[in-house]
Design an enzyme around this catalytic site. Structure first.
Site, PDB file in Angstrom:
ATOM      1  N   LYS A 260       0.848  -1.198   0.000  1.00  0.00           N
ATOM      2  CA  LYS A 260       0.000   0.000   0.000  1.00  0.00           C
ATOM      3  C   LYS A 260       0.884   1.249   0.000  1.00  0.00           C
ATOM      4  O   LYS A 260       1.914   1.279   0.690  1.00  0.00           O
ATOM      5  CB  LYS A 260      -0.905  -0.023   1.239  1.00  0.00           C
ATOM      6  CG  LYS A 260      -1.949   1.083   1.284  1.00  0.00           C
ATOM      7  CD  LYS A 260      -2.831   0.918   2.527  1.00  0.00           C
ATOM      8  CE  LYS A 260      -3.922   1.962   2.625  1.00  0.00           C
ATOM      9  NZ  LYS A 260      -4.781   1.774   3.814  1.00  0.00           N
TER      10      LYS A 260
ATOM     11  N   SER B 297      -9.719   1.698   2.884  1.00  0.00           N
ATOM     12  CA  SER B 297      -8.881   2.469   2.006  1.00  0.00           C
ATOM     13  C   SER B 297      -7.858   1.645   1.217  1.00  0.00           C
ATOM     14  O   SER B 297      -7.316   2.146   0.232  1.00  0.00           O
ATOM     15  CB  SER B 297      -8.128   3.524   2.816  1.00  0.00           C
ATOM     16  OG  SER B 297      -7.281   2.937   3.757  1.00  0.00           O
TER      17      SER B 297
ATOM     18  N   SER C 244      -9.760  -0.674   7.055  1.00  0.00           N
ATOM     19  CA  SER C 244      -9.224  -0.520   5.704  1.00  0.00           C
ATOM     20  C   SER C 244      -8.543  -1.740   5.105  1.00  0.00           C
ATOM     21  O   SER C 244      -8.198  -1.720   3.928  1.00  0.00           O
ATOM     22  CB  SER C 244      -8.241   0.646   5.660  1.00  0.00           C
ATOM     23  OG  SER C 244      -8.948   1.847   5.555  1.00  0.00           O
TER      24      SER C 244
END
Ligand code: GLN
Length: 499
Positions: A87, A162, A186
């Site tokens: 990420k 997210s 997330s």
């Protein structure tokens, strides 16, 4: 349209991390050929999904070549030659790290996050950085300065967020493994909406060093994988204390893979039934109820459990998380990292800060900074921030009480199926409410995993959430793995992707 599994049978890109590592270690595949296969698939599919912010082809091939040159060391590498996506809010030495924000455009960290360093030491190949909501603030990956990611199961829908880029990349077989981060769901929520596995570890289980901070008392790094076994494998590598993170725990790290016995006999399951009474998509609830029944059939006991303060979780989370964010994001000032707004000759320092932050941050990030600054300000601090911290303690105690006579708790990960891109962007409150089943685990610091538990009639994935006691990831993973073995959802492949 191109099938993910082509005519040539099961591809390298459909194999688990464990299988790929085995093939590399035995010499049946080279790390380089594995890396090339995934890079080819990324080149073909990523333009449709927008899952990656950076594809690090050259650096990944170099890393793979170094592994191939040192074959005698492979037996000691638990992820030899396995590609992984990171990420974009985790620092990677020499690779851009932007948290999908304009304000970090051009930032290349001079160091690796501890989790990234551990992955490299385990033989994993860092293949790229994945898209996310800006600074991990959001539930749909639409708050990215680089455009939204699409859900591989339905290209007009969100992948969750997210960590939506990480989840979409794993679901679409662009990588076998990815890292995401959690502040309020997330990892679990995008895993659920993309039909894969996502684990949020106990607070302190995994080092946060090198994770761009959002809510420091809530943040944890977690794995996204297609099978529970790969999540267990990753947890063994990621977990453990780190001198660079004072909140990392010294608790011993168990062998999470060995914990996967497939046996759930005698496991005490609690279901917070009263929480599920309203506002849950009926098809989501039906799939979760079938999953609970499947575990009961295999010998687990199931009882209802009360979480009296759970209904305060959303307001408490959005007070604590925004307060911490407003403080953490103060460092992005146009001086130290990334982007600085173009200035006219009369601009003074204050104007430089002002313009940089105004044009560098997106709307949702600015909304949170303002909310957080407000709840921390004199006169409001006691009424909002302090009160939220007190209620947070009550929420944590609910779990302590419940887990005194339970091993795990089961509930949906997301109350809804993945919604359409754009459907909620102008309704932030609606977006926040979708976090109802995930944020309390972060407030309480407990571990939780989302595992696929079937589909809605329109073939959208549904996730089952399994919460556990602090530092009992082993039981959470054992129940998830036993369920996965009993059902075979992990074999399902997104039917088609535009080539
Ligand atoms: N959706 C939640 C939020 O917007 C959680 C985000 C996260 O876990 N990083 O804050």
């Amino acid at each position: 349209m191109t099938e993910v599994n082509g005519q040539d049978g099961p591809r390298l890109t459909s194999q688990t991390a464990q299988d790929i590592c085995g093939a590399v270690t035995r010499g049946e595949e080279s790390a380089t050929s594995v890396c090339q296969a995934f890079l080819e698939r990324i080149a073909k599919v990523n333009p449709t999904l927008n899952a990656f912010t950076t594809v690090a082809a050259d650096a990944a091939l170099e890393q793979a070549a170094a592994i191939d040159r040192n074959r005698s060391a492979l037996a000691d590498l638990p992820l030899a030659g396995v590609p992984i996506a990171i990420k974009d809010n985790l620092c990677t030495r020499g690779l851009p790290t932007t948290a999908s924000s304009r304000i970090l455009a051009g930032f290349v960290p001079p160091y690796d996050a501890t989790v990234v360093a551990r992955l490299r030491a385990a033989g994993a190949v860092i293949i790229g950085k994945t898209n996310c909501d800006e600074f991990a603030m959001g539930s749909s990956t639409e708050n990215s300065a680089l455009g939204p990611t699409r859900n591989p199961w339905a290209l007009d829908r969100i992948p969750g967020g997210s960590s939506g880029g990480s989840a979409a990349a794993v679901a679409a077989r662009l990588v076998p493994l990815a890292l995401g981060s959690e502040t309020g769901g997330s990892v679990r929520q995008p895993a659920a909406l993309c039909g894969i596995v996502g684990l949020k570890p106990t607070y302190g289980r995994v080092s946060r060093y090198g994770l761009l901070a959002f809510g420091s008392s809530l943040d944890q790094v977690g794995p996204l994988t297609r099978v529970v076994r790969d999540a267990a494998l990753l947890m063994r590598i990621l977990s453990g204390s780190d001198p660079m993170d004072a909140t990392s725990a010294t608790e011993p790290v168990p062998d999470y893979v060995a914990a996967l016995t497939g046996d759930v006999r005698g496991v005490r399951i609690g279901v917070p039934r009263r929480l599920l009474d309203a506002g849950v998509d009926p098809e989501v609830l039906a799939r979760v109820d079938e999953a609970i029944a499947a575990l009961r059939d295999r010998g687990a006991s199931v009882t209802d459990v009360e979480l009296p303060h759970a209904r305060y979780a959303i307001p408490v989370y959005y007070l604590v998380a925004t307060a911490e964010a407003s403080s953490n994001l103060a460092r992005y000032d146009g001086v130290r990292y990334g982007y600085r707004a173009p200035l006219d000759e009369h601009a003074d320092l204050a104007a430089m800060y002002d313009r940089t932050r105004d044009t560098g941050f997106g709307a949702e990030v600015k909304r949170r900074i303002m909310l957080g600054t407000y709840v921390l300000s004199a006169g409001y601090y006691e009424a909002y921030y302090l009160k939220a911290q007190q209620v947070r303690t009550l929420i944590r105690r609910d779990y302590e009480r419940a887990f005194a006579h339970l091993d795990v708790m089961l509930l949906p990960t997301s109350p809804t199926r993945p919604f359409r891109l754009g459907e909620r962007v102008n309704d932030p409150l609606q977006m926040y409410l979708a976090d109802v089943f995930t944020v309390s685990a972060n407030l309480a610091g407990i571990p939780g995993v989302s595992v696929p538990c079937g589909f809605t009639r329109d073939r959208l994935p549904v996730g089952l959430q399994i919460l556990g006691r602090p530092f009992d990831e082993a039981t959470v993973l054992r129940v998830g793995d036993a369920y996965e073995r009993a059902t075979g959802w992990a074999q399902e492949v997104p039917p088609a992707l535009v080539s």
